[in-house]
Write an enzyme that holds these catalytic residues in place. Structure first.
Site, PDB file in Angstrom:
ATOM      1  N   ASP A  58       1.353 -32.684  16.519  1.00 22.87           N
ATOM      2  CA  ASP A  58       1.479 -33.831  15.435  1.00 22.87           C
ATOM      3  C   ASP A  58       1.390 -34.913  16.190  1.00 22.87           C
ATOM      4  OD1 ASP A  58       1.710 -34.834  12.736  1.00 22.87           O
ATOM      5  OD2 ASP A  58       3.879 -34.785  12.680  1.00 22.87           O
ATOM      6  N   HIS A  85       5.755 -42.091   5.326  1.00 19.99           N
ATOM      7  CA  HIS A  85       6.870 -41.227   6.265  1.00 19.99           C
ATOM      8  C   HIS A  85       8.201 -41.287   6.098  1.00 19.99           C
ATOM      9  CE1 HIS A  85       3.402 -40.784   9.530  1.00 19.99           C
ATOM     10  NE2 HIS A  85       3.711 -39.345   9.054  1.00 19.99           N
ATOM     11  N   GLY A  86       9.066 -40.505   5.702  1.00 17.76           N
ATOM     12  CA  GLY A  86      10.369 -40.570   5.499  1.00 17.76           C
ATOM     13  C   GLY A  86      10.773 -40.635   3.911  1.00 17.76           C
ATOM     14  N   GLY A 121       3.936 -37.246   5.319  1.00 19.49           N
ATOM     15  CA  GLY A 121       5.148 -37.966   4.292  1.00 19.49           C
ATOM     16  C   GLY A 121       5.434 -37.387   3.092  1.00 19.49           C
ATOM     17  N   ASN A 178       2.550 -32.212   5.335  1.00 19.23           N
ATOM     18  CA  ASN A 178       3.590 -32.385   6.514  1.00 19.23           C
ATOM     19  C   ASN A 178       5.073 -32.859   6.153  1.00 19.23           C
ATOM     20  OD1 ASN A 178       1.365 -32.033   8.118  1.00 19.23           O
ATOM     21  ND2 ASN A 178       1.668 -33.819   9.085  1.00 19.23           N
ATOM     22  N   VAL A 179       5.783 -31.963   6.599  1.00 13.40           N
ATOM     23  CA  VAL A 179       7.316 -32.013   6.077  1.00 13.40           C
ATOM     24  C   VAL A 179       8.291 -32.201   7.481  1.00 13.40           C
ATOM     25  CG1 VAL A 179       9.224 -31.185   4.530  1.00 13.40           C
ATOM     26  CG2 VAL A 179       6.914 -30.902   3.990  1.00 13.40           C
TER      27      VAL A 179
END
Ligand code: 13P
Length: 283
Positions: free
Chosen positions: A81, A180-181, A209, A230-231
């Site tokens: 990543d 992200h987050g 994100g 993506n996690v």
């Protein structure tokens, strides 16, 4: 077993479903993602970036992840990543990573093209596939900052088409309001922009994100070409909550094994739930 090639990604894109890219950088999270993939029976990507290598050590994390994927009965890709570093990319490819992400999104456009083209050449020479990013994502890959997406740095559909053609990448990570987050307020994606990108770009799209993203937004993205999601933060939160719950019982006897096992169990359940939602898609 290792999941090689872009076949699963392309099949997901065609079906309006997605493969999860789970960020994992400790033993229990890697084990949890593998266990969830074995139960789900659908392809899953195990991934971590440069910051995780700093935490765990590159060789240690590479061999943990590749070993777990190779030993499993599930189809697991092992993916690098967010990397800005060609030497790091080469090291992962030589170790046997099935895909890598070059992140030149911080660079001026022409420099992003040049860096990404070189990374794509290295990935393809090694028989791996490559993801790149165009546009800038708000937030931090490792902690939730509550950042909001900045409109000015979203992916431009015409430039995305030109970039994909010029670099030869196999998947493109987009900035369409994703962060992200976890965020203070729910994220709303620019789904019209995503539809435009999907129309102009011939490769599967990647949504970073995804943690905390409202379900209808996620499904909207899957309908518009997103085939890899993506996690990270959702797995981190599941892990930490379970560890926090286990601590009062574990502390008197210093029982670390039961504590980490509780974290692993919670991440397995969270990853399985996400994988099933993504593999159902908008159907
Ligand atoms: P989240 O932490 O929001 O799930 O984002 C993960 C990610 O995009 C890793 O590249």
């Amino acid at each position: 077993m290792l999941l090689q090639g872009t076949g699963a990604l392309r099949a997901a894109a065609e079906a309006g479903t997605a493969i999860p890219g789970f960020v994992a950088y400790n033993l229990e999270t890697v084990q949890a993602v593998v266990a969830s993939a074995e139960t789900a029976g659908t392809p899953v990507l195990l991934q971590a970036g440069s910051s995780a290598f700093k935490h765990a050590g590159r060789d240690a994390l590479m061999s943990l992840t590749l070993g777990a994927a190779r030993r499993s009965t599930a189809a697991l890709g092992v993916h690098l990543d967010h990397s800005r570093d060609l030497a790091e990319i080469t090291a992962c490819l030589e170790a046997g990573y099935t895909s890598v992400m070059i992140d030149g999104s911080h660079l001026p456009y022409e420099e992003n093209v040049a860096l990404t083209r070189e990374a794509a050449r290295r990935a393809h020479d090694a028989g791996a596939w490559i993801e790149a990013e165009l546009g800038a994502l708000a937030g931090d890959e490792d902690v939730s900052t509550g950042a909001a997406a900045a409109a000015g740095s979203m992916t431009d559909p015409a430039q995305a088409a030109e970039f994909t053609e010029a670099t030869g990448v196999d998947a493109l990570a987009v900035a369409v309001g994703n962060v992200h987050g976890f965020t203070a307020t729910p994220v709303r994606l620019d789904l019209d922009r995503l539809a435009e990108i999907h129309k102009s770009v011939p490769v599967p799209l990647v949504l970073h994100g995804a943690s905390g993203l409202p379900e209808e937004q996620l499904l909207g993205a899957l309908e518009r070409g997103v085939a890899k999601v993506n996690v990270n933060a959702e797995l981190r939160r599941a892990y930490l909550r379970a560890v926090a719950d286990a601590l009062p019982t574990a502390l008197p006897g210093s029982d670390t094994v039961a504590t980490w096992a509780a974290g692993r169990e919670a991440v397995t359940a969270a990853a399985l739930d996400i994988t099933r939602r993504l593999s159902r898609g908008a159907r």
